[in-house]
Design a protein around this motif. Structure first.
Motif, PDB file in Angstrom:
ATOM      1  N   LYS A  90     -10.790  29.178 120.734  1.00 34.14           N
ATOM      2  CA  LYS A  90     -10.824  27.336 121.064  1.00 34.14           C
ATOM      3  C   LYS A  90      -9.632  26.915 122.200  1.00 34.14           C
ATOM      4  O   LYS A  90     -10.120  25.888 122.973  1.00 34.14           O
ATOM      5  CB  LYS A  90     -11.565  26.463 119.733  1.00 34.14           C
ATOM      6  CG  LYS A  90     -10.496  26.063 119.044  1.00 34.14           C
ATOM      7  CD  LYS A  90     -11.106  27.274 117.634  1.00 34.14           C
ATOM      8  CE  LYS A  90     -11.035  28.180 117.241  1.00 34.14           C
ATOM      9  NZ  LYS A  90     -10.444  28.978 115.837  1.00 34.14           N
TER      10      LYS A  90
ATOM     11  N   MET B 268     -17.620  21.289 112.500  1.00 30.65           N
ATOM     12  CA  MET B 268     -17.203  22.293 113.160  1.00 30.65           C
ATOM     13  C   MET B 268     -15.530  22.697 112.396  1.00 30.65           C
ATOM     14  O   MET B 268     -14.757  24.018 113.496  1.00 30.65           O
ATOM     15  CB  MET B 268     -16.619  22.208 114.301  1.00 30.65           C
ATOM     16  CG  MET B 268     -18.323  21.800 115.319  1.00 30.65           C
ATOM     17  SD  MET B 268     -18.631  22.193 116.826  1.00 30.65           S
ATOM     18  CE  MET B 268     -18.475  20.320 117.016  1.00 30.65           C
ATOM     19  N   ASN B 269     -15.245  21.963 111.605  1.00 35.34           N
ATOM     20  CA  ASN B 269     -14.163  22.611 110.652  1.00 35.34           C
ATOM     21  C   ASN B 269     -14.773  22.792 109.542  1.00 35.34           C
ATOM     22  O   ASN B 269     -14.831  21.577 108.511  1.00 35.34           O
ATOM     23  CB  ASN B 269     -12.727  21.232 111.377  1.00 35.34           C
ATOM     24  CG  ASN B 269     -11.310  21.936 110.920  1.00 35.34           C
ATOM     25  OD1 ASN B 269     -11.379  21.441 109.536  1.00 35.34           O
ATOM     26  ND2 ASN B 269     -10.854  22.327 111.533  1.00 35.34           N
ATOM     27  N   GLY B 270     -14.521  23.978 108.875  1.00 36.57           N
ATOM     28  CA  GLY B 270     -14.248  24.075 107.403  1.00 36.57           C
ATOM     29  C   GLY B 270     -13.888  23.635 106.625  1.00 36.57           C
ATOM     30  O   GLY B 270     -13.867  23.132 105.787  1.00 36.57           O
ATOM     31  N   THR B 271     -12.552  23.709 107.156  1.00 37.34           N
ATOM     32  CA  THR B 271     -11.837  23.370 105.795  1.00 37.34           C
ATOM     33  C   THR B 271     -12.321  21.611 105.892  1.00 37.34           C
ATOM     34  O   THR B 271     -11.624  21.466 104.756  1.00 37.34           O
ATOM     35  CB  THR B 271      -9.722  23.293 107.119  1.00 37.34           C
ATOM     36  OG1 THR B 271      -9.894  25.267 107.174  1.00 37.34           O
ATOM     37  CG2 THR B 271      -8.774  22.626 106.070  1.00 37.34           C
TER      38      THR B 271
ATOM     39  N   GLU C  74      -4.167  25.151 109.305  1.00 34.44           N
ATOM     40  CA  GLU C  74      -4.039  26.403 110.124  1.00 34.44           C
ATOM     41  C   GLU C  74      -2.705  26.140 110.047  1.00 34.44           C
ATOM     42  O   GLU C  74      -1.985  25.911 109.705  1.00 34.44           O
ATOM     43  CB  GLU C  74      -4.524  26.130 111.089  1.00 34.44           C
ATOM     44  CG  GLU C  74      -6.314  25.682 111.902  1.00 34.44           C
ATOM     45  CD  GLU C  74      -6.281  27.070 112.799  1.00 34.44           C
ATOM     46  OE1 GLU C  74      -5.810  27.782 113.059  1.00 34.44           O
ATOM     47  OE2 GLU C  74      -7.580  27.165 112.406  1.00 34.44           O
TER      48      GLU C  74
ATOM     49  N   ASP D  75      -6.749  21.475 111.823  1.00 31.56           N
ATOM     50  CA  ASP D  75      -8.178  21.233 110.550  1.00 31.56           C
ATOM     51  C   ASP D  75      -7.810  19.602 110.783  1.00 31.56           C
ATOM     52  O   ASP D  75      -8.302  18.876 111.482  1.00 31.56           O
ATOM     53  CB  ASP D  75      -7.313  21.734 109.847  1.00 31.56           C
ATOM     54  CG  ASP D  75      -7.867  23.052 110.244  1.00 31.56           C
ATOM     55  OD1 ASP D  75      -9.054  23.772 110.871  1.00 31.56           O
ATOM     56  OD2 ASP D  75      -6.482  24.093 109.149  1.00 31.56           O
TER      57      ASP D  75
ATOM     58  N   ASP E 156      -8.956  21.247 116.072  1.00 34.39           N
ATOM     59  CA  ASP E 156      -9.631  22.440 116.739  1.00 34.39           C
ATOM     60  C   ASP E 156     -10.802  21.827 116.242  1.00 34.39           C
ATOM     61  O   ASP E 156     -11.161  22.714 117.695  1.00 34.39           O
ATOM     62  CB  ASP E 156      -9.405  22.572 114.932  1.00 34.39           C
ATOM     63  CG  ASP E 156      -9.860  23.929 114.821  1.00 34.39           C
ATOM     64  OD1 ASP E 156     -10.236  25.446 115.297  1.00 34.39           O
ATOM     65  OD2 ASP E 156     -11.022  24.168 114.342  1.00 34.39           O
TER      66      ASP E 156
ATOM     67  N   LYS F  97     -13.680  22.604 119.830  1.00 31.90           N
ATOM     68  CA  LYS F  97     -14.709  23.152 120.071  1.00 31.90           C
ATOM     69  C   LYS F  97     -16.229  22.198 120.235  1.00 31.90           C
ATOM     70  O   LYS F  97     -16.898  22.550 121.386  1.00 31.90           O
ATOM     71  CB  LYS F  97     -15.167  23.633 118.207  1.00 31.90           C
ATOM     72  CG  LYS F  97     -14.063  24.211 117.550  1.00 31.90           C
ATOM     73  CD  LYS F  97     -14.112  24.536 116.308  1.00 31.90           C
ATOM     74  CE  LYS F  97     -13.668  25.807 115.985  1.00 31.90           C
ATOM     75  NZ  LYS F  97     -13.792  25.280 113.867  1.00 31.90           N
TER      76      LYS F  97
ATOM     77  N   GLY G 278     -18.400  29.409 109.955  1.00 28.86           N
ATOM     78  CA  GLY G 278     -17.582  28.742 110.687  1.00 28.86           C
ATOM     79  C   GLY G 278     -16.135  29.530 111.047  1.00 28.86           C
ATOM     80  O   GLY G 278     -15.470  29.246 111.639  1.00 28.86           O
ATOM     81  N   ALA G 279     -15.983  30.006 109.608  1.00 29.99           N
ATOM     82  CA  ALA G 279     -14.953  31.171 109.336  1.00 29.99           C
ATOM     83  C   ALA G 279     -14.682  32.779 108.785  1.00 29.99           C
ATOM     84  O   ALA G 279     -15.725  32.354 108.461  1.00 29.99           O
ATOM     85  CB  ALA G 279     -12.972  30.273 109.514  1.00 29.99           C
TER      86      ALA G 279
HETATM   87  N1  HSE Z   1      -9.338  26.155 110.638  1.00 27.04           N
HETATM   88  C1  HSE Z   1     -10.997  26.241 111.064  1.00 27.04           C
HETATM   89  C2  HSE Z   1     -11.513  25.421 110.565  1.00 27.04           C
HETATM   90  C3  HSE Z   1     -11.064  27.731 111.669  1.00 27.04           C
HETATM   91  O1  HSE Z   1     -11.298  25.248 109.006  1.00 27.04           O
HETATM   92  O2  HSE Z   1     -13.265  26.061 110.616  1.00 27.04           O
HETATM   93  C4  HSE Z   1     -11.964  28.399 112.277  1.00 27.04           C
HETATM   94  O3  HSE Z   1     -11.592  27.353 113.950  1.00 27.04           O
END
Ligand code: HSE
Length: 428
Positions: A107, A160-163, A192, A198, A203, A207, A302-303
């Protein structure tokens, strides 16, 4: 049957290994679905000796991803190295120069160099596919470029960031402080290598920049985004937003108005009963709105190895079938420059502050807001043992300029005991 489609895979981390596994495990299904064998010619990674728990002995090994991308026995270069510059960019450029199609999960590369790469790829007559770059296993690029091609896209939104979503829901559900959850994520390997990507919203911003470009036919422009991460979110914000019926999410929103592109990746409040409000843990959600289709909600991982490799292989299968569409949905030369809107669409806001507990304090704040033309929807003051009273205000829809003006004037009241925290309440 047509000739095999030959892959060169650069990067054998989680996603690279997942991709190799699918190619090996699903060989017959992939052949049945595409009419071709999909095979791996060569791979490349930093360390050759590492045991990755997958069979690699049948494939040629290249130390240098640029050499891999240039091999005569590679039709599709699969870039799973990551990073906006360095070897990933050099190898993708080499692949294009050698007439190879590219599939990437990168991305950052696309958000920063997508336009130049798209111009080069289209001039060379090759495709760049990147489903895995946005929201992992959710086929959102395909949805926008193909399924919704008949729509004018009016808004794109998403977690769009799972963390970050994991961190916020852990704070919400378990009453943990930001620092505690951050430390837990470090231990679990959820962050990351540079955690700012994150928690700083970068990130997720990469996206959103890609989705906005496709949705609105503009050049991908990361710099046109307003980005704010979750570092300043406190457990008090989360608990008090919940008390008012909201959840806090790191939410991306992109919409086009007559003034230009409005795109931000910022912490927002969403109603707790909404699909976004209900999204828990590391899951992603993308909401797409089109003039004909209305609203579509896509939800998924998402990951992770399986979901991201699934997206990579979806792109590989399209190439095997001979499906070639312009990189960002319309030819790169026709993408418009992004004009950034200088104003945000009016919205309700949540404001949290502490006031010195003396007569007239609340009235002074209410008066500042009234003078700025802001109408208050709800207000709550909490019981407290100190000299300072925690106060929450939810406004009716208001212009951001008016909100900023009111917040600038608040210190002049002499009753503020803490800097106000304001967050947008996104209507969905
Ligand atoms: N660090 C990102 C997340 C992984 O947590 O979504 C995918 O980009």
């Amino acid at each position: 049957m047509s000739s095999p489609l030959r892959l060169g895979i650069a990067g054998l981390g989680t996603v690279g290994v997942g991709t190799v596994r699918i190619v090996q495990r699903q060989a017959a299904t992939l052949r049945a679905r595409t009419g071709r064998d999909i095979v791996i010619s060569a791979v490349s990674a930093r360390s050759r000796d590492k045991d990755r728990g997958v069979r690699l002995g049948d494939y040629a090994w290249e130390e240098d991803p640029v050499a891999l991308a240039s091999r005569a026995d590679v039709d599709v270069f699969v870039e799973l190295i990551g990073g906006e510059d360095g070897p990933a960019k050099a190898a993708v450029e080499a692949a294009i120069a050698h007439g190879k199609h590219v599939v990437t999960a990168n991305k950052a590369l696309l958000a920063m160099h997508g336009q130049a790469l798209a111009v080069a790829a289209e001039a060379a007559g090759v495709s760049i596919r990147f489903e895995a770059a946005v929201a992992g296993g959710i086929p959102v690029i395909k949805a926008l470029t193909e399924g919704l091609a008949g729509n004018e896209i009016t808004r794109v939104m998403g977690v769009m960031n799972g963390t970050c979503n994991y961190m916020l829901t852990r704070m919400q559900n378990d009453g943990l402080a930001y620092d505690e959850v951050f430390a837990e994520c470090e231990k679990l390997g959820y962050l990351e290598a540079d955690p700012t990507l994150d928690v700083g919203g970068i990130d997720a911003g990469h996206k959103l920049a890609i989705l906005a470009g496709i949705a609105f036919g503009t050049k991908v422009d990361f710099n046109a985004l307003t980005i704010e991460g979750i570092e300043r979110i406190t457990i008090e914000d989360i608990e008090q937003a919940a008390d008012m019926g909201y959840r806090i999410k790191l939410l991306g929103v992109a919409q086009m108005s007559g003034r230009g592109l409005e795109a931000r990746m910022t912490p927002c409040l969403v109603p707790d009963s909404s699909p976004l409000g209900q999204l828990e843990g590391p899951t992603n959600m993308v909401v797409l709105e089109g003039d004909s289709v209305g609203q579509i909600v896509l939800r998924g991982a998402g990951a992770g190895e399986g979901p991201t490799a699934s997206a990579v292989m979806g792109d590989v299968c399209d190439l095997a079938r001979g499906l070639h569409i312009p990189v960002f949905g319309i030819p790169a030369a026709e993408l418009k420059d992004t004009v950034k809107s200088n104003r945000e669409t009016p919205s309700a806001y949540y404001i949290r502050m502490e006031l010195t507990d003396k007569p007239g304090a609340l009235a002074r704040i209410a008066s500042v807001m009234g003078e700025a033309g802001i109408s208050i929807d709800r207000m709550r003051q909490y019981a407290h043992s100190s000299d300072n009273a925690p106060v929450l205000i939810v406004t009716h829809k208001t212009a951001k300029d008016a909100l900023d003006a009111a917040i600038r004037s608040m210190p002049e009241t002499g009753v503020l005991a803490s800097e106000p925290v304001a967050m947008r309440i996104e209507s969905i």
